[in-house]
Design a protein around this motif. Structure first.
Motif: not given
Ligand code: 5RP
Length: 230
Positions: A193-218
């Motif tokens: 979650p920490r890395l996801a938050g840090l990457l999300s605020v970089i202007p040139g980053v459109v999106e990253h592949g860490l999905f945090i809290g989105l999966g309900s069931v595996a």
């Protein structure tokens, strides 16, 4: 049993959660492709569902299988998304984007009440990061974006090589959104979650592949059978 058969088993188990009338997010990748094919069988047998594909590849598969489609321009909410993953940890944090579809996959998952992650059990890990983390970036200002990403990695306590993904033609791989992907070889992501938050605020980053809290069931298929983790 081969890997592909396990992927199809996971897809078949997830299909049991689909009800008539549902609006579905349709994932991308070889496991999600099995789901789309099995859903097509149900549609031909009379089930009424509508899907939003997460990539042009999945759109083509869904059309081939007769699954009716819509977009998140026409509707703003989905009941359920079914998608694969590259890694799944015990908190159901995911690494996604091995197929390059992470941006649309995340938009679709975030618009869904629930996300079922389907995979063979080799995708289950204690700690994310062995699979290189895909980060979708704008080509403009790439060196500055990579420098900002390196700072984010340091702040999150990780490090590793960043590799611009190449397509089959040897040039930079271009996503459905017209962006590039940097695969970050981090090895071990202690605090996703920490890395996801840090990457999300970089202007040139459109999106990253860490999905945090989105999966309900595996739904994980292995030699011993199906395991469902919530
Ligand atoms: C695509 C993805 C896929 O879900 C992920 O790469 C898993 O693919 P597969 O089911 O082929 O193993 O995130 O962007």
């Amino acid at each position: 049993m081969d890997m592909d058969a396990l992927k199809r088993q996971a897809a078949a188990r997830a299909l049991e959660e689909v009800r008539d009338g549902m609006k579905l997010g349709l994932g991308t990748g070889s496991t999600a492709k099995h789901f789309v094919e099995l859903l097509g069988d149900k549609v031909r047998a009379g089930m009424k569902v509508i899907g939003v594909p997460t990539s042009e590849a999945t759109r083509a598969d869904a059309i081939r299988c007769g699954v009716p489609l819509t977009t998140l321009d026409e509707i703003d909410h989905l009941d359920l998304t079914i998608d694969g993953a590259d890694e799944i940890d015990p908190a159901l944090n995911l690494i996604k984007g091995g197929g390059g579809a992470l941006l649309r996959e995340k938009i679709v998952a975030a618009a869904s009440d629930r996300m079922i992650v389907i995979a063979d059990d080799s995708k289950w890990v204690d700690v994310l990061g062995r699979f290189p983390l895909p980060v979708e970036v704008i080509p403009f200002g790439l060196a500055a974006t990579q420098a900002a990403m390196a700072r984010a990695f340091t702040d999150a306590g990780v490090s590793g090589q960043m590799v611009i993904r190449k397509g089959k033609d040897g040039h930079a791989f271009v996503t459905d959104g017209g962006h590039w992907i940097i695969d970050a070889h981090l090895g071990r992501i202690g605090d996703p979650p920490r890395l996801a938050g840090l990457l999300s605020v970089i202007p040139g980053v459109v999106e990253h592949g860490l999905f945090i809290g989105l999966g309900s069931v595996a739904v994980l298929a292995g030699a011993q059978g199906i395991r469902v983790v919530e």
